[in-house]
Design a protein around this motif. Structure first.
Motif, PDB file in Angstrom:
ATOM      1  N   ARG A  46     -21.759  39.327  46.134  1.00  0.00           N
ATOM      2  CA  ARG A  46     -20.239  39.185  46.339  1.00  0.00           C
ATOM      3  C   ARG A  46     -19.906  40.221  47.405  1.00  0.00           C
ATOM      4  N   SER A  47     -20.178  41.512  47.259  1.00  0.00           N
ATOM      5  CA  SER A  47     -19.717  42.404  48.248  1.00  0.00           C
ATOM      6  C   SER A  47     -20.329  42.058  49.763  1.00  0.00           C
ATOM      7  N   ALA A  48     -21.419  41.764  49.817  1.00  0.00           N
ATOM      8  CA  ALA A  48     -22.012  41.394  51.098  1.00  0.00           C
ATOM      9  C   ALA A  48     -21.441  40.188  51.744  1.00  0.00           C
ATOM     10  N   TRP A  73     -13.296  49.363  56.409  1.00  0.00           N
ATOM     11  CA  TRP A  73     -13.663  48.460  55.303  1.00  0.00           C
ATOM     12  C   TRP A  73     -13.502  49.267  54.063  1.00  0.00           C
ATOM     13  N   LEU A  74     -14.268  50.398  53.861  1.00  0.00           N
ATOM     14  CA  LEU A  74     -14.033  51.115  52.796  1.00  0.00           C
ATOM     15  C   LEU A  74     -12.754  51.621  52.240  1.00  0.00           C
ATOM     16  N   THR A  75     -11.751  51.604  53.090  1.00  0.00           N
ATOM     17  CA  THR A  75     -10.627  52.126  52.708  1.00  0.00           C
ATOM     18  C   THR A  75      -9.633  50.984  52.449  1.00  0.00           C
ATOM     19  N   THR A  76      -9.805  49.788  53.033  1.00  0.00           N
ATOM     20  CA  THR A  76      -8.998  48.702  52.826  1.00  0.00           C
ATOM     21  C   THR A  76      -9.636  47.515  52.260  1.00  0.00           C
ATOM     22  N   GLY A  77     -10.801  47.568  51.872  1.00  0.00           N
ATOM     23  CA  GLY A  77     -11.588  46.499  51.223  1.00  0.00           C
ATOM     24  C   GLY A  77     -11.345  46.378  49.768  1.00  0.00           C
ATOM     25  N   THR A  80     -14.707  46.391  44.825  1.00  0.00           N
ATOM     26  CA  THR A  80     -16.184  46.671  44.622  1.00  0.00           C
ATOM     27  C   THR A  80     -16.830  46.918  46.242  1.00  0.00           C
ATOM     28  N   ARG A  81     -16.032  47.438  47.078  1.00  0.00           N
ATOM     29  CA  ARG A  81     -16.517  47.721  48.463  1.00  0.00           C
ATOM     30  C   ARG A  81     -17.774  48.419  48.452  1.00  0.00           C
ATOM     31  N   GLN A  82     -17.733  49.474  47.372  1.00  0.00           N
ATOM     32  CA  GLN A  82     -19.153  50.423  47.412  1.00  0.00           C
ATOM     33  C   GLN A  82     -20.497  49.670  47.187  1.00  0.00           C
ATOM     34  N   ARG A  83     -20.422  48.625  46.568  1.00  0.00           N
ATOM     35  CA  ARG A  83     -21.419  47.800  46.193  1.00  0.00           C
ATOM     36  C   ARG A  83     -22.140  47.089  47.558  1.00  0.00           C
ATOM     37  N   ILE A 102     -22.686  54.208  53.469  1.00  0.00           N
ATOM     38  CA  ILE A 102     -21.348  54.304  52.154  1.00  0.00           C
ATOM     39  C   ILE A 102     -21.988  55.292  51.414  1.00  0.00           C
ATOM     40  N   ALA A 103     -21.114  56.513  51.488  1.00  0.00           N
ATOM     41  CA  ALA A 103     -21.348  57.550  50.768  1.00  0.00           C
ATOM     42  C   ALA A 103     -21.365  57.185  49.348  1.00  0.00           C
ATOM     43  N   HIS A 104     -21.963  57.869  48.374  1.00  0.00           N
ATOM     44  CA  HIS A 104     -21.789  57.509  46.981  1.00  0.00           C
ATOM     45  C   HIS A 104     -20.608  58.240  46.358  1.00  0.00           C
TER      46      HIS A 104
END
Length: 185
Positions: A46-48, A73-77, A80-83, A102-104
């Motif tokens: 789903r994240s992809a 995208w990480l700041t506005t997504g 679950t964007r880390q996935r 994408i940093a852990h």
């Protein structure tokens, strides 16, 4: 997934088949593929999908994105964007994109703890409250007594628990129960 644009399938299908499913099958062969594993795999897919849709909204394509796009995208997504890390690792390995990361994100450490009396109260309830389902009482007692992770408790099967009854001539004719861990495969 049928309503996705066809050009997304160009990336999604191989990612799902060669990364997500391949890893899932390998994990299942070791008998460690759980419901949580399946949920995480669906979340990666789903994240992809969300990431590819976001790229399209930015009027660019996957091959042209930069680390700056990923950071935005990480700041506005979505939460679950880390996935999307698995998808970006896969695209980078196949040279579809430039190296993107994408940093852990470290999980937040617990801040609220039960005191000893709270633990004892919960254990007492697990041992004596007949209104609770037996499975919940057993799981709760294992967690409270041995700090056993719930993922291990869920995997516990009857063939791994052995009951031993003391001989009637012994001073205390109690029933003992021992746990035999699963053998490594």
């Amino acid at each position: 997934m049928t309503d996705l644009p066809a050009h997304h399938f160009r990336y999604l299908r191989p990612f799902i088949e060669w990364d997500v499913l391949r890893t899932a099958r390998r994990t299942a062969a070791r008998k460690r593929y759980t419901i949580s594993s399946a949920t995480l795999d669906r979340s990666k897919i789903r994240s992809a999908i969300q990431f590819l849709s976001w790229i399209e909204q930015q009027q660019t394509d996957l091959a042209s994105i930069t680390q700056a796009h990923v950071d935005i995208w990480l700041t506005t997504g979505p939460p679950t964007r880390q996935r999307a890390r698995a998808f970006l690792r896969w695209t980078t390995a196949r040279k579809i994109t430039t190296p993107l990361t994408i940093a852990h994100q470290s999980p937040a450490l617990p801040t609220r703890f039960l005191d000893e009396e709270g633990h004892i109260d919960q254990l007492r309830r697990c041992l004596t409250d007949s209104a609770m389902p037996t499975e919940a009482r057993i799981a709760g007692a294992l967690v409270r007594l041995y700090a056993m992770p719930l993922t291990r408790v869920v995997e516990l099967t009857a063939d791994r628990v052995h009951h031993h009854t003391a001989t009637p001539s012994s001073p205390s004719a109690r029933t003992r129960c021992s746990y035999r861990p699963a053998s490594p495969r």
